[in-house]
Design a protein around this motif. Structure first.
Motif, PDB file in Angstrom:
ATOM      1  N   GLU A 108      -5.930  12.718 -15.836  1.00  0.00           N
ATOM      2  CA  GLU A 108      -5.814  12.413 -14.183  1.00  0.00           C
ATOM      3  C   GLU A 108      -5.435  13.682 -13.736  1.00  0.00           C
ATOM      4  O   GLU A 108      -5.962  14.194 -12.570  1.00  0.00           O
ATOM      5  N   THR A 113      -6.298  14.050  -9.839  1.00  0.00           N
ATOM      6  CA  THR A 113      -6.202  12.906  -9.135  1.00  0.00           C
ATOM      7  C   THR A 113      -4.746  13.020  -8.357  1.00  0.00           C
ATOM      8  O   THR A 113      -3.898  13.541  -9.156  1.00  0.00           O
ATOM      9  N   GLN A 116      -0.223   9.730  -6.320  1.00  0.00           N
ATOM     10  CA  GLN A 116       0.393   8.272  -5.936  1.00  0.00           C
ATOM     11  C   GLN A 116      -0.720   7.532  -6.291  1.00  0.00           C
ATOM     12  O   GLN A 116      -0.722   6.189  -7.063  1.00  0.00           O
ATOM     13  N   THR A 117      -1.926   8.127  -6.659  1.00  0.00           N
ATOM     14  CA  THR A 117      -3.103   7.154  -7.208  1.00  0.00           C
ATOM     15  C   THR A 117      -2.683   6.932  -9.069  1.00  0.00           C
ATOM     16  O   THR A 117      -2.823   5.678  -9.222  1.00  0.00           O
ATOM     17  N   THR A 118      -2.240   7.970  -9.545  1.00  0.00           N
ATOM     18  CA  THR A 118      -1.736   7.715 -11.019  1.00  0.00           C
ATOM     19  C   THR A 118      -0.616   6.897 -10.773  1.00  0.00           C
ATOM     20  O   THR A 118      -0.381   5.940 -11.887  1.00  0.00           O
ATOM     21  N   PHE A 120       0.032   4.386  -9.159  1.00  0.00           N
ATOM     22  CA  PHE A 120      -0.336   2.904  -8.640  1.00  0.00           C
ATOM     23  C   PHE A 120      -1.039   2.538  -9.894  1.00  0.00           C
ATOM     24  O   PHE A 120      -0.857   1.450 -10.330  1.00  0.00           O
ATOM     25  N   ARG A 121      -1.951   3.357 -10.735  1.00  0.00           N
ATOM     26  CA  ARG A 121      -2.642   2.975 -11.775  1.00  0.00           C
ATOM     27  C   ARG A 121      -1.809   2.502 -12.889  1.00  0.00           C
ATOM     28  O   ARG A 121      -1.846   1.693 -13.871  1.00  0.00           O
ATOM     29  N   GLN A 130      -4.567  -5.271 -13.090  1.00  0.00           N
ATOM     30  CA  GLN A 130      -5.626  -4.314 -12.800  1.00  0.00           C
ATOM     31  C   GLN A 130      -6.857  -5.181 -12.475  1.00  0.00           C
ATOM     32  O   GLN A 130      -7.816  -4.939 -11.690  1.00  0.00           O
ATOM     33  N   LYS A 135     -12.018  -1.879  -8.202  1.00  0.00           N
ATOM     34  CA  LYS A 135     -12.208  -0.557  -8.104  1.00  0.00           C
ATOM     35  C   LYS A 135     -11.035   0.134  -9.278  1.00  0.00           C
ATOM     36  O   LYS A 135     -11.349   1.353  -9.595  1.00  0.00           O
ATOM     37  N   GLU A 136     -10.171  -0.591  -9.672  1.00  0.00           N
ATOM     38  CA  GLU A 136      -9.049   0.021 -10.766  1.00  0.00           C
ATOM     39  C   GLU A 136      -9.171  -0.640 -12.076  1.00  0.00           C
ATOM     40  O   GLU A 136      -8.262  -0.472 -12.891  1.00  0.00           O
ATOM     41  N   ILE A 139      -9.300   1.186 -15.542  1.00  0.00           N
ATOM     42  CA  ILE A 139      -8.462   2.219 -15.456  1.00  0.00           C
ATOM     43  C   ILE A 139      -7.498   2.444 -16.968  1.00  0.00           C
ATOM     44  O   ILE A 139      -7.442   1.305 -17.542  1.00  0.00           O
TER      45      ILE A 139
END
Length: 400
Positions: A108, A113, A116-118, A120-121, A130, A135-136, A139
């Motif tokens: 990522e 990326t 904050q996306t990382t 969240f994942r 998930q 959308k996720e 992941i």
């Protein structure tokens, strides 16, 4: 109630589901043959079988043989029942996820990326939430969306199991038809936004998010899991007369279920994965499970039943779960472009594919022997389940 014989043949069946799924996820790196690829990439059909088996085994172990009732002892503490189910698979998921987190995060970073996306994942992966996010859903360790959907289904089991266990054979049959109809409605709704036939689907109208909602959403996993419960209850309520009836050789249902994967090669019947799964694969695979179950209780089981119940297939069945969790991250090491290019100069060539499968099998064997079967790990997981149950007491039951 009477004691339940162990049905080894069901364990062996898991491997016949997991192996084609493992191949499917990275099949495009194994061959350039278009026809072969069409047949090999149907993981979205096969995974339905896993949800059915999950329900099948859950109901077999926690409802009564020959009686229309759940096992009150097993379900007396619904929270404990739920956490024990989760702790059956969470430790392995946690260890593999932790081990590969640096790799997932690094990839990522290369893709720039946002942090904050990382984060969240990471949160979604570790909490197994998930599958609720189309959308996720794929992941990090992609196949673990399955555990996410399974966990929600397990949460409902203390309510679902007793309700289904109370039904007679007539009620079970009606419920199975109703579940199939609801599942099918959802697949038709997806097909109507995209296409009923695979050969018509272009990138432009494939609606990936609706497709993700169709294949990953936990509610639809619960429907298939309940089908497994219904199926095993039907066998568990067999009377002496039922057992005397002539039986169909399970190989017929097995070949019919797996034969649906060949429809992809026909110009007229190449229905999309969702339709094949709901209309054909899941009902036929469920018939196979009940046939193989009845057969393994008989005096002289058919060759296919003996094969799936053999020592070898039971061993491979034990590898199914570690392999399901492991093959994604290992595949990324060899085939994820941004990573493989930095490690090996390019994604691995087709000739390497059997080596990749061998590595998956070898690692799964080591994990199964040293972690999954490890008494100490089991003990700690059991203690964690007890502790979580004590902290969530009353969560899954009505307290007057």
């Amino acid at each position: 109630g009477p004691s339940k014989p162990r049905i080894d043949c069901i364990d062996g069946c898991r491997f016949a589901l997991v192996m084609p799924i493992v191949v499917a996820h990275f099949a495009r790196f194994s061959t350039n043959n278009k026809t072969l690829l069409k047949v090999l990439t149907q993981e979205n059909v096969l995974v339905g079988g896993f949800f059915v088996i999950s329900g099948y085994v859950a109901a077999y172990t926690s409802t009564k043989l020959g009686e229309r009732a759940a096992d009150e002892k097993k379900l007396a503490k619904p929270e404990l029942f739920f956490w024990q189910k989760v702790m059956g698979y969470y430790p392995l998921h946690f260890v593999i996820l932790s081990l590969f987190t640096p790799m997932f995060v690094q990839v990522e970073r290369w893709f720039k990326t946002p942090w904050q996306t990382t984060a969240f994942r990471a949160f979604l992966s570790f909490t197994m939430l998930q599958a609720w996010f189309p959308k996720e859903a794929e992941i990090w360790n992609q196949p673990t969306w399955f555990l996410s959907a399974l966990t929600f289904s397990n949460l409902t089991m203390p309510a679902v199991l007793p309700a289904v266990a109370r039904l007679s054979k007539n009620g079970l049959q009606k419920l199975f038809c109703a579940l199939t109809a609801v599942s099918l409605l959802q697949k038709i709704s997806w097909s109507e936004t995209s296409r009923f036939h695979v050969h018509n689907v272009t990138k432009k109208d494939s609606h990936p998010l609706i497709w993700n909602l169709t294949r990953f959403h936990p509610f639809w996993a619960l429907i298939e899991m309940t089908m497994g419960i219904v199926a095993v209850r039907n066998v568990m309520l067999d009377t002496e007369e039922d057992r005397k009836k002539p039986r169909v050789d399970p190989i017929n249902y097995f070949l019919a279920a797996y034969g649906t994967l060949l429809l992809r090669l026909t110009p007229l019947f190449d229905f999309n994965d969702g339709m094949v799964r709901a209309c054909l694969f899941v009902p036929l695979y469920t018939k196979f499970l009940t046939a193989v179950h009845r057969d393994c209780l008989s005096e002289n089981p058919a060759p296919v039943t003996r094969f799936f119940g053999s020592k070898m297939m039971t061993y491979f069945g034990g590898l199914a779960f570690p392999m399901f969790i492991l093959h994604g991250p290992i595949g990324q090491v060899f085939y994820k472009k941004i990573l493989a290019t930095r490690l090996w100069g390019r994604p691995m060539p087709n000739a390497f594919f059997p080596v990749y499968l061998a590595i998956c099998l070898g690692c799964s064997h080591l994990l199964n022997e040293n972690f999954v079967k490890n008494k100490q790990v089991g003990k700690i997981a059991g203690q964690v389940a007890q502790w979580l149950a004590s902290k969530t007491e009353g969560m899954l039951q009505d307290r007057a």
